[in-house]
Design a protein around this motif. Structure first.
Motif, mmCIF file in Angstrom:
data_model
loop_
_atom_site.group_PDB
_atom_site.id
_atom_site.type_symbol
_atom_site.label_atom_id
_atom_site.label_comp_id
_atom_site.label_asym_id
_atom_site.label_seq_id
_atom_site.Cartn_x
_atom_site.Cartn_y
_atom_site.Cartn_z
ATOM 1 N N LEU A 124 -0.639 49.059 -9.544
ATOM 2 C CA LEU A 124 -0.242 49.261 -8.155
ATOM 3 C C LEU A 124 -0.189 47.878 -7.516
ATOM 4 N N ILE A 125 0.991 47.479 -7.032
ATOM 5 C CA ILE A 125 1.194 46.155 -6.449
ATOM 6 C C ILE A 125 1.381 46.324 -4.945
ATOM 7 N N LEU A 126 0.465 45.760 -4.173
ATOM 8 C CA LEU A 126 0.501 45.909 -2.720
ATOM 9 C C LEU A 126 1.127 44.669 -2.084
ATOM 10 N N LEU A 127 2.187 44.887 -1.298
ATOM 11 C CA LEU A 127 2.915 43.804 -0.650
ATOM 12 C C LEU A 127 2.972 44.025 0.862
ATOM 13 N N PRO A 128 3.083 42.934 1.629
ATOM 14 C CA PRO A 128 3.374 43.077 3.055
ATOM 15 C C PRO A 128 4.865 43.266 3.258
ATOM 16 N N PRO A 129 5.288 43.745 4.427
ATOM 17 C CA PRO A 129 6.717 43.725 4.756
ATOM 18 C C PRO A 129 7.099 42.299 5.139
ATOM 19 N N SER A 130 8.321 42.091 5.528
ATOM 20 C CA SER A 130 8.728 40.773 6.007
ATOM 21 C C SER A 130 9.187 40.882 7.453
ATOM 22 N N GLU A 131 9.011 39.805 8.205
ATOM 23 C CA GLU A 131 9.553 39.783 9.557
ATOM 24 C C GLU A 131 11.077 39.742 9.507
ATOM 25 N N GLY A 132 11.628 39.054 8.514
ATOM 26 C CA GLY A 132 13.066 39.037 8.340
ATOM 27 C C GLY A 132 13.561 40.357 7.768
ATOM 28 N N LYS A 133 14.582 40.929 8.392
ATOM 29 C CA LYS A 133 15.094 42.228 7.957
ATOM 30 C C LYS A 133 16.619 42.216 8.002
ATOM 31 N N THR A 167 15.954 49.090 10.983
ATOM 32 C CA THR A 167 15.495 47.793 11.446
ATOM 33 C C THR A 167 14.514 47.992 12.597
ATOM 34 N N TYR A 168 13.488 47.140 12.672
ATOM 35 C CA TYR A 168 12.434 47.266 13.679
ATOM 36 C C TYR A 168 11.649 45.966 13.697
ATOM 37 N N ARG A 169 10.750 45.841 14.658
ATOM 38 C CA ARG A 169 9.795 44.735 14.671
ATOM 39 C C ARG A 169 8.458 45.252 15.170
ATOM 40 N N LEU A 170 7.429 45.136 14.353
ATOM 41 C CA LEU A 170 6.073 45.522 14.747
ATOM 42 C C LEU A 170 5.104 45.011 13.700
ATOM 43 N N LYS A 171 4.203 44.124 14.122
ATOM 44 C CA LYS A 171 3.245 43.553 13.196
ATOM 45 C C LYS A 171 2.020 44.448 13.048
ATOM 46 N N MET A 172 1.356 44.338 11.900
ATOM 47 C CA MET A 172 0.122 45.080 11.670
ATOM 48 C C MET A 172 -0.982 44.623 12.631
#
Length: 261
Positions: free
Chosen positions: A7-16, A132-137
């Motif tokens: 299981l590989i856990l990745l963050p999303p990216s701000e660039g979309k 598309t969206y923008r929202l940080k953890m």
């Protein structure tokens, strides 16, 4: 016997990527069942998007034209066309991963191995439809508070279930890693890329960290049975090598040190 897929856990990216070819997001369209929580975050985000320009700028971390675009995207998050998550996210990590250049077998493994931890969606897999969206953890939303705290219980339950019987490669930055609690007995590899100073001491890589992680994900989907020790024989394109001496073990978690040469 086939290797157990990690299981590989990745963050999303701000660039979309913009636009999309899929229909708008709807409940039950994503593989991991977190729809009750997603609806609450979407509702709280809609409330926040009715705030003043200053309030929205503080929440989204952008100003000017970027703020106007991000606000418009967030207001239409349930109405906009979607792309698969692996195509929506276009930041440095995902550019380095370059999923389109993987072999068919590697793309199949990518689809089964990777989970992207998101402030808006909780957790998505590469094929999930994402607008598309923008929202940080790290953002705080009305009534919900800081998203990394709010997501912690449901994300822990979801990811613990997905991790059952599988090693975890945790490539999450701190703000996303704070959104779940890994199972104490599950083998987990937390990867750190380190540069060596002239005096021999080690310092964490900051600028190229995401690029380096993208190359590592490519290797893991090509060699799903890889262990940290196996990385000693892998030639990372950035010149980093596994260092047993700099790595640390804490219970079931191994902090894997990849040191620049």
């Amino acid at each position: 016997m086939a290797a157990t897929l990690p299981l590989i856990l990745l963050p999303p990216s701000e660039g979309k990527a913009l636009g999309g070819t899929g229909g708008p997001w709807t409940p039950r369209s994503m593989a991991i069942d977190l729809d009750d929580q997603r609806r609450k975050v979407i509702a709280a985000l809609a409330t926040a998007m009715r705030g003043t320009e200053a309030e929205r700028a503080k929440l989204l971390g952008v100003t000017g034209r970027s703020l106007a675009d991000a606000s418009a995207a967030d207001r239409r998050v349930t109405k906009s066309p979607t792309l698969p998550a692996i195509e929506r996210y276009t930041g440095v990590l995902y550019d380095a991963l370059d999923h389109r250049s993987l072999t068919p077998a590697e793309r199949q493994r990518l689809a089964k191995c990777v989970v992207i931890v998101s402030g808006l969606w909780g957790a998505v897999v590469p094929a999930d439809p994402v607008p598309t969206y923008r929202l940080k953890m790290s953002a705080s939303l009305p009534k919900l508070g800081k998203l990394s705290n709010w997501w912690r219980e449901p994300l822990t339950d979801a990811l613990t279930g997905l991790a059952r019987g599988r090693p975890i490669w945790n490539l999450l930055p701190k703000e996303h890693d704070a959104a779940w609690a890994p199972p104490a007995a599950r083998e987990q590899y937390v990867v750190r890329f380190l540069d060596r100073r002239p005096n021999g001491s080690l310092v964490a890589v900051s600028h190229d960290n995401k690029l380096l992680k993208g190359a590592l994900v490519r290797h893991l989907v090509a060699r799903p049975d890889a262990t940290p020790a196996d990385l000693a024989r892998w030639k990372h394109p950035g010149g980093y090598r596994y260092s047993a001496r700099a790595s640390e073990r804490d219970g079931a978690t191994t902090v894997v040190a990849m040191v620049g040469r």
